[in-house]
Design a protein around this motif. Structure first.
Motif, PDB file in Angstrom:
ATOM      1  N   ALA A 480       0.634  -1.535  -0.242  1.00 57.60           N
ATOM      2  CA  ALA A 480       0.279  -0.141  -0.103  1.00 57.60           C
ATOM      3  C   ALA A 480       0.761   0.923   0.391  1.00 57.60           C
ATOM      4  O   ALA A 480       0.558   2.207  -0.103  1.00 57.60           O
ATOM      5  CB  ALA A 480      -1.002  -0.180   1.490  1.00 57.60           C
ATOM      6  N   ASP A 481       1.695   1.123   0.695  1.00 56.15           N
ATOM      7  CA  ASP A 481       2.896   2.641   0.789  1.00 56.15           C
ATOM      8  C   ASP A 481       3.423   2.121  -0.214  1.00 56.15           C
ATOM      9  O   ASP A 481       3.662   4.022  -1.298  1.00 56.15           O
ATOM     10  CB  ASP A 481       4.009   2.551   1.646  1.00 56.15           C
ATOM     11  CG  ASP A 481       3.132   2.852   3.328  1.00 56.15           C
ATOM     12  OD1 ASP A 481       2.644   3.132   3.024  1.00 56.15           O
ATOM     13  OD2 ASP A 481       4.117   2.078   4.475  1.00 56.15           O
ATOM     14  N   GLU A 482       4.205   1.595  -0.994  1.00 54.60           N
ATOM     15  CA  GLU A 482       4.626   1.347  -2.789  1.00 54.60           C
ATOM     16  C   GLU A 482       3.422   2.578  -3.696  1.00 54.60           C
ATOM     17  O   GLU A 482       3.859   2.975  -4.678  1.00 54.60           O
ATOM     18  CB  GLU A 482       5.027   0.470  -3.199  1.00 54.60           C
ATOM     19  CG  GLU A 482       5.424   1.157  -4.313  1.00 54.60           C
ATOM     20  CD  GLU A 482       6.530  -0.939  -4.847  1.00 54.60           C
ATOM     21  OE1 GLU A 482       6.848  -1.109  -5.743  1.00 54.60           O
ATOM     22  OE2 GLU A 482       6.041  -1.357  -4.562  1.00 54.60           O
ATOM     23  N   ALA A 483       2.294   1.877  -3.451  1.00 55.53           N
ATOM     24  CA  ALA A 483       1.339   2.672  -4.278  1.00 55.53           C
ATOM     25  C   ALA A 483       0.533   3.706  -3.888  1.00 55.53           C
ATOM     26  O   ALA A 483       0.332   4.950  -4.548  1.00 55.53           O
ATOM     27  CB  ALA A 483      -0.333   1.400  -4.212  1.00 55.53           C
ATOM     28  N   VAL A 484       1.076   4.082  -2.790  1.00 52.00           N
ATOM     29  CA  VAL A 484       0.817   5.612  -2.897  1.00 52.00           C
ATOM     30  C   VAL A 484       1.461   6.709  -2.596  1.00 52.00           C
ATOM     31  O   VAL A 484       1.306   7.267  -3.447  1.00 52.00           O
ATOM     32  CB  VAL A 484       0.640   5.785  -0.336  1.00 52.00           C
ATOM     33  CG1 VAL A 484       1.036   6.871  -0.043  1.00 52.00           C
ATOM     34  CG2 VAL A 484      -0.567   5.258  -0.089  1.00 52.00           C
ATOM     35  N   ALA A 485       2.948   6.213  -2.290  1.00 48.03           N
ATOM     36  CA  ALA A 485       4.292   6.813  -3.521  1.00 48.03           C
ATOM     37  C   ALA A 485       3.610   7.132  -4.517  1.00 48.03           C
ATOM     38  O   ALA A 485       4.439   8.433  -5.007  1.00 48.03           O
ATOM     39  CB  ALA A 485       5.359   6.078  -2.933  1.00 48.03           C
ATOM     40  N   ILE A 486       3.940   5.976  -5.213  1.00 50.06           N
ATOM     41  CA  ILE A 486       3.640   6.191  -7.178  1.00 50.06           C
ATOM     42  C   ILE A 486       2.138   7.237  -7.334  1.00 50.06           C
ATOM     43  O   ILE A 486       2.256   8.669  -7.828  1.00 50.06           O
ATOM     44  CB  ILE A 486       3.020   4.936  -7.381  1.00 50.06           C
ATOM     45  CG1 ILE A 486       4.077   3.741  -7.533  1.00 50.06           C
ATOM     46  CG2 ILE A 486       2.399   5.409  -9.163  1.00 50.06           C
ATOM     47  CD1 ILE A 486       3.321   2.804  -8.247  1.00 50.06           C
ATOM     48  N   ARG A 487       1.281   7.208  -6.284  1.00 45.70           N
ATOM     49  CA  ARG A 487      -0.183   7.643  -6.578  1.00 45.70           C
ATOM     50  C   ARG A 487       0.986   9.516  -6.335  1.00 45.70           C
ATOM     51  O   ARG A 487       0.017  10.728  -7.182  1.00 45.70           O
ATOM     52  CB  ARG A 487      -0.703   8.062  -5.389  1.00 45.70           C
ATOM     53  CG  ARG A 487      -2.489   8.978  -5.152  1.00 45.70           C
ATOM     54  CD  ARG A 487      -2.630   9.559  -6.372  1.00 45.70           C
ATOM     55  NE  ARG A 487      -3.884  10.731  -5.956  1.00 45.70           N
ATOM     56  CZ  ARG A 487      -3.704  11.977  -6.575  1.00 45.70           C
ATOM     57  NH1 ARG A 487      -2.006  12.113  -6.515  1.00 45.70           N
ATOM     58  NH2 ARG A 487      -4.269  12.949  -6.640  1.00 45.70           N
ATOM     59  N   GLY A 488       1.274   9.521  -5.312  1.00 43.76           N
ATOM     60  CA  GLY A 488       2.499  11.158  -5.301  1.00 43.76           C
ATOM     61  C   GLY A 488       2.584  11.325  -6.343  1.00 43.76           C
ATOM     62  O   GLY A 488       3.084  12.779  -6.120  1.00 43.76           O
ATOM     63  N   ARG A 489       3.213  10.974  -7.052  1.00 41.50           N
ATOM     64  CA  ARG A 489       4.594  10.709  -8.650  1.00 41.50           C
ATOM     65  C   ARG A 489       3.593  11.606  -9.453  1.00 41.50           C
ATOM     66  O   ARG A 489       4.270  12.316 -10.395  1.00 41.50           O
ATOM     67  CB  ARG A 489       5.927   9.643  -8.570  1.00 41.50           C
ATOM     68  CG  ARG A 489       6.214   9.879  -7.660  1.00 41.50           C
ATOM     69  CD  ARG A 489       7.330   8.200  -8.165  1.00 41.50           C
ATOM     70  NE  ARG A 489       7.065   7.694  -8.645  1.00 41.50           N
ATOM     71  CZ  ARG A 489       7.288   6.029  -7.812  1.00 41.50           C
ATOM     72  NH1 ARG A 489       8.015   6.767  -5.983  1.00 41.50           N
ATOM     73  NH2 ARG A 489       7.242   5.291  -8.042  1.00 41.50           N
ATOM     74  N   LEU A 490       2.128  11.046  -9.373  1.00 48.63           N
ATOM     75  CA  LEU A 490       1.563  11.312 -10.673  1.00 48.63           C
ATOM     76  C   LEU A 490       0.572  12.294 -11.065  1.00 48.63           C
ATOM     77  O   LEU A 490      -0.032  12.964  -9.964  1.00 48.63           O
ATOM     78  CB  LEU A 490       0.533  10.370 -10.450  1.00 48.63           C
ATOM     79  CG  LEU A 490       1.254   8.700 -10.826  1.00 48.63           C
ATOM     80  CD1 LEU A 490       0.050   7.467 -10.495  1.00 48.63           C
ATOM     81  CD2 LEU A 490       1.677   7.780 -11.778  1.00 48.63           C
ATOM     82  N   THR A 491       0.528  12.996 -12.136  1.00 49.25           N
ATOM     83  CA  THR A 491      -0.029  13.852 -12.792  1.00 49.25           C
ATOM     84  C   THR A 491      -1.334  14.024 -13.262  1.00 49.25           C
ATOM     85  O   THR A 491      -2.010  13.251 -13.324  1.00 49.25           O
ATOM     86  CB  THR A 491       0.891  15.325 -12.638  1.00 49.25           C
ATOM     87  OG1 THR A 491       1.798  14.638 -13.803  1.00 49.25           O
ATOM     88  CG2 THR A 491       2.218  15.681 -11.950  1.00 49.25           C
ATOM     89  N   GLY A 492      -2.195  14.976 -12.780  1.00 43.06           N
ATOM     90  CA  GLY A 492      -3.226  15.139 -13.536  1.00 43.06           C
ATOM     91  C   GLY A 492      -3.969  13.813 -13.053  1.00 43.06           C
ATOM     92  O   GLY A 492      -4.456  13.383 -11.941  1.00 43.06           O
TER      93      GLY A 492
END
Length: 623
Positions: A480-492
């Motif tokens: 879940a943390d890895e998914a949250v980190a990806i969410r933080g990098r994504l835009t739009g």
């Protein structure tokens, strides 16, 4: 056999006989030219040009190029130089060669031939406008097309405009001869504008072409209805790009109406074009808020594909594609049983095609199996869905071994196979498939994060759900943390399709961890805080969908804060949940039970805060 006979046969739809006549004509003229080149080589060059056009019409492009190159060489020979119109013939042959080179994917050579042709004809037209301007206009427009293919729009557009202006002037003096040519050039001019990123100019130019063809079709429908339908179809695309949705729909509806009329007379000649137009129409209708009419257009296209296959079994692959499109539209309309039946038919067709030509059809078969699995899943036929996903995985795994481009599709099928196993309660199998999907997507994301990280996050969320179900909370939290980190990098909007699943995962994971591991309340609190943040983002975009989830997660957050002895913050979170429930309750009292529970907990937290405030500090306690 004469060149004229070959042309006649081609014009009446007898291509094989036309080709045979052209080849025989060339063979005879080769023999004659061998004995008297001065007399027969120019005629041989003309016959070669005709043969090249016939070969091109039958998609034998490379042979057409070779023949056209020979014709150009002959027109450069001394025997041809004695002809009074040698330069004209050479220019026309160069123009034809340029067309064939372009078809063969050799744009630089096509440009060179077109440039030489236009240069010759420009001089000839200056010397004798009446004789050479029509041919010069065609060559000039051909040159603009070749430049546009190479992305040289600043050079292409002025030449196209010059050619169109010249053809418009010619059409004023002789409409019957030049208006059809002008309309065809305007259609191509619109395509150049579109490719250059000027959709408004493309639409305006396309409208001019369609208006000319309407007038011509009124006078001679047999000749001009088919070009009019094509112009209207293209115009629909350009109008859509220009933001004129209703006009685009009108143009496409008119194109479909004309083609329906033509199909009644020539199914195999116009059926494929009508099918493509119906798909365009379906898209326009959906975008206009008429999904039922869009589905009707897709159904009509599929019925037409069936009729085409009945007379020509080689069109089975096109029918399979049509059925897959229909499957998607039926599923979108919520008609999952019908969608599954159509998907099964498409899959059966592709199985047969893949048996005879695996290299060509195995990828399509895998895609059809995956689509079938999705339809079966939505229809509640879970075992059958898993079987379809499993077959798709097997094919895509074989394809990925020899071509890494299929790895992303393999991960896609593995993800859905794992999710289906989870629904069936087979968590061990689910975990294996999802872990493999995650492994593939991690690897792909390293080389292309923008494309693959959203998919990786989606699989991480699914895997974390399974890990949470089997009480592997540390591993679940790490995913879940890895998914949250990806969410933080994504835009739009790139996170939009997995964020609801991520929010639900975090909410569930925080709840289950707090319940199963009392000593890990602090970690459960962190996870629930992340869930609240995720639901806040979702509720901002779609409050009617996600506000109730936000309220529930805020209520859970209050519980987590109370468990770590922070009643003041627990009261704040629960108070916000109460406010949301009150706003959602309305006269129907929809969320009355949730509101009552939250009010009870809010009172408890406030009482805890009051007791803490009333409790004497250590300095005030009696000794």
């Amino acid at each position: 056999m004469s060149i004229a006979l070959a042309l006649d046969l081609s014009e009446v739809g007898r291509p094989q006989e036309a080709l045979a006549a052209s080849e025989e004509s060339v063979a005879i003229l080769r023999q004659l030219a061998a004995t008297n080149s001065a007399l027969h080589e120019p005629t041989l060059a003309a016959a070669l040009n005709n043969l090249g056009n016939t070969l091109s019409a039958q998609n034998r492009i490379h042979e057409a190029v070779s023949v056209a190159e020979t014709a150009v060489l002959l027109y450069r020979q001394p025997a041809a130089s004695a002809l009074p119109d040698q330069e004209h013939h050479l220019a026309v042959s160069l123009h034809t060669l340029g067309l064939h080179l372009s078809e063969a994917g050799r744009p630089q050579e096509a440009l060179a031939a077109s440039e030489e042709s236009a240069a010759i004809l420009r001089q000839l037209a200056a010397d004798n406008p009446a004789l050479h301007e029509p041919t010069f206009a065609k060559a000039l427009f051909g040159l603009s097309v070749e430049l546009s293919v190479l992305g040289r729009f600043e050079e292409a557009l002025p030449l196209a405009e010059e050619a169109v202006l010249l053809q418009a002037r010619l059409a004023q003096s002789d409409p019957e001869a030049h208006l059809p040519v002008l309309a065809a050039s305007l259609i191509d001019f619109a395509a150049i504008f579109s490719a250059a990123g000027r959709p408004e100019d493309a639409a305006e130019t396309g409208e001019r072409a369609a208006n000319i063809l309407w007038r011509l079709a009124e006078q001679d429908p047999h000749t001009h209805l088919a070009p009019l339908a094509g112009a209207l179809n293209n115009l629909g695309v350009d109008l859509m790009d220009a933001g004129r949705q209703q006009d685009a729909l009108t143009a496409t509806e008119k194109a479909a109406g004309i083609l329906r009329h033509l199909v009644a007379y020539d199914l195999h000649g116009f059926g494929p074009v009508l099918t493509a137009t119906l798909y365009n129409l379906a898209g326009r209708l959906r975008e206009a808020g008429r999904p039922a009419d869009g589905l009707a257009a897709t159904v009509e296209a599929s019925v037409l594909r069936r009729r085409l296959v009945e007379g020509d079994p080689t069109r089975e692959s096109a029918l399979a594609r049509a059925l897959r499109t229909l499957t998607t539209d039926l599923a979108t309309a919520g008609r999952h049983e019908e969608a599954a039946a159509v998907a099964e038919e498409a899959t059966d067709l592709l199985r047969g095609l893949a048996r005879s030509d695996p290299a060509a059809y195995a990828p399509d078969l895998a895609g059809s199996l995956h689509l079938l699995g999705d339809c079966l899943r939505k229809g509640g036929r879970w075992e059958e869905a898993r079987s379809a996903f499993r077959q798709a995985v097997a094919i895509r795994r074989r394809l990925a071994r020899s071509d890494s481009d299929y790895e992303s599709l393999l991960a896609f099928s593995l993800h859905d196979l794992g999710a289906m196993s989870a629904v069936l309660g087979e968590l061990d199998e689910s975990q294996v498939d999802l872990e493999e999907a995650v492994t593939i997507r991690r690897c792909l994301a390293r080389s292309d994060p923008a494309r693959h990280e959203p998919d990786l996050a989606f699989s991480l969320v699914a895997m974390a759900n399974i890990l949470g179900e089997v009480a592997q909370f540390e591993e679940a939290h790490a995913a879940a943390d890895e998914a949250v980190a990806i969410r933080g990098r994504l835009t739009g909007s790139s996170s939009a399709y997995f964020e609801p699943a991520l929010a639900q995962l975090l909410s569930t994971l925080g709840f289950n961890l707090a319940r199963a591991r009392p000593r890990q309340h602090a970690r459960a609190l962190t996870i629930t805080e992340e869930a609240v943040s995720a639901y806040r983002r979702l509720a901002e975009r779609a409050p009617s969908v996600y506000l109730s989830d936000l309220a529930q997660t805020l209520h859970d957050l209050g519980s987590r804060l109370s468990q770590v002895e922070r009643p003041e913050l627990a009261a704040v979170a629960t108070k916000e949940a109460v406010a949301i429930w009150r706003g959602l309750a309305g006269p129907e009292r929809t969320f009355e039970r949730q509101l009552a529970t939250a009010l009870r907990d809010l009172a408890t937290y406030r009482e805890e805060v009051k007791q803490r405030a009333d409790r004497p500090s250590s300095e005030e306690r009696p000794s």
